[in-house]
Scaffold this active site. Structure first.
Site, PDB file in Angstrom:
ATOM      1  N   GLU A  41       0.848  -1.205   0.000  1.00  0.00           N
ATOM      2  CA  GLU A  41       0.000   0.000   0.000  1.00  0.00           C
ATOM      3  C   GLU A  41       0.875   1.244   0.000  1.00  0.00           C
ATOM      4  OE1 GLU A  41      -2.193   2.380   3.613  1.00  0.00           O
ATOM      5  OE2 GLU A  41      -2.401   0.200   3.556  1.00  0.00           O
ATOM      6  N   LYS A 130     -10.360  -2.609   8.405  1.00  0.00           N
ATOM      7  CA  LYS A 130      -9.113  -2.189   9.035  1.00  0.00           C
ATOM      8  C   LYS A 130      -9.457  -1.610  10.407  1.00  0.00           C
ATOM      9  CE  LYS A 130      -5.867   1.685   8.355  1.00  0.00           C
ATOM     10  NZ  LYS A 130      -5.373   2.658   7.343  1.00  0.00           N
ATOM     11  N   GLY A 160       0.566   0.914  15.093  1.00  0.00           N
ATOM     12  CA  GLY A 160       1.339   0.530  16.271  1.00  0.00           C
ATOM     13  C   GLY A 160       1.504  -0.962  16.446  1.00  0.00           C
TER      14      GLY A 160
END
Length: 223
Positions: A41, A130, A160
């Protein structure tokens, strides 16, 4: 083109190349591909993202799923498609983004954080969800979501995430992960990205092996 779920079966990780430049995209992408990544991506807040997407798409063809991230404007999606991209990833739950992606026969992975957002995106035809930002959630949150979401719909925590986090998230139902700075930051060489990618894939392999072990295999032996 294979479905998004089929790509996840090959490798359940999305490489997020935020800040990448077109002149380095193929070399960095090649390092990731050699390590085993199959989904890449390019966030649209990177320098000349359409050029990077075009370069990656031309180089990999149907060997990898290439697309755009941080897609918040539905008007950009046609340009991504014209650049050869087949994936649209968003940080938010915008029905128009998902709808436009599906109209253009692209995989759509919108960002969600609540059941309301999740089911709204499912209704629009999202290929996966997501969970973002994952650092503001937890595996417990994902487990609760998984209890009510369609069982075959992939959910990918993003934000994270580090290799040491894989096991707890996978136990809660994560189908994969999006990885950004754990793999790439602007200025990283292809060699550095390759090393990081190999460490990530090694950690993923350990978790896969543990997940597929039978009870008897997992039981300690007595000498």
């Amino acid at each position: 083109m294979k479905s998004f779920s089929a790509w996840l079966q090959e490798c359940p990780l999305i490489a997020i190349l935020r800040g990448i430049r077109p002149d380095e995209a193929v070399e960095i992408g090649g390092a990731l591909f050699e390590a085993g990544f199959r989904i890449i991506e390019v966030p649209l807040n990177s320098p000349d993202p359409m050029d990077s997407i075009a370069a990656l798409s031309k180089h990999f063809g149907d060997r990898a799923l290439i697309g755009a991230g941080t897609v918040i404007d539905p008007g950009c999606i046609k340009r991504v498609a014209m650049s050869g991209g087949h994936l649209i990833v968003a940080p938010n739950a915008n029905p128009e983004v998902v709808h436009k992606a599906k109209v253009l026969d692209m995989a759509a992975v919108p960002g969600v954080f609540t059941p309301t957002e999740a089911f709204a995106m499912i209704a629009e035809g999202a290929d996966a969800l997501k969970l973002f930002p994952a650092e503001a959630a937890s595996p417990v949150v994902l487990k609760s979501l998984r209890a009510v979401l369609p069982p075959r719909l992939p959910v990918l925590p993003v934000g994270g995430i580090h290799p040491e986090d894989f096991a707890s998230w996978q136990a809660a139902g994560a189908a994969g992960f999006g990885l950004g700075s754990a793999l790439y930051k602007p200025g990283f060489s292809a060699r550095k990205v390759a090393k990081r990618a190999k460490r990530v894939m090694a950690a993923l392999g350990v978790q896969r092996n543990l997940a597929t072990m039978s009870v008897e295999e997992a039981r300690p032996t007595l000498s």
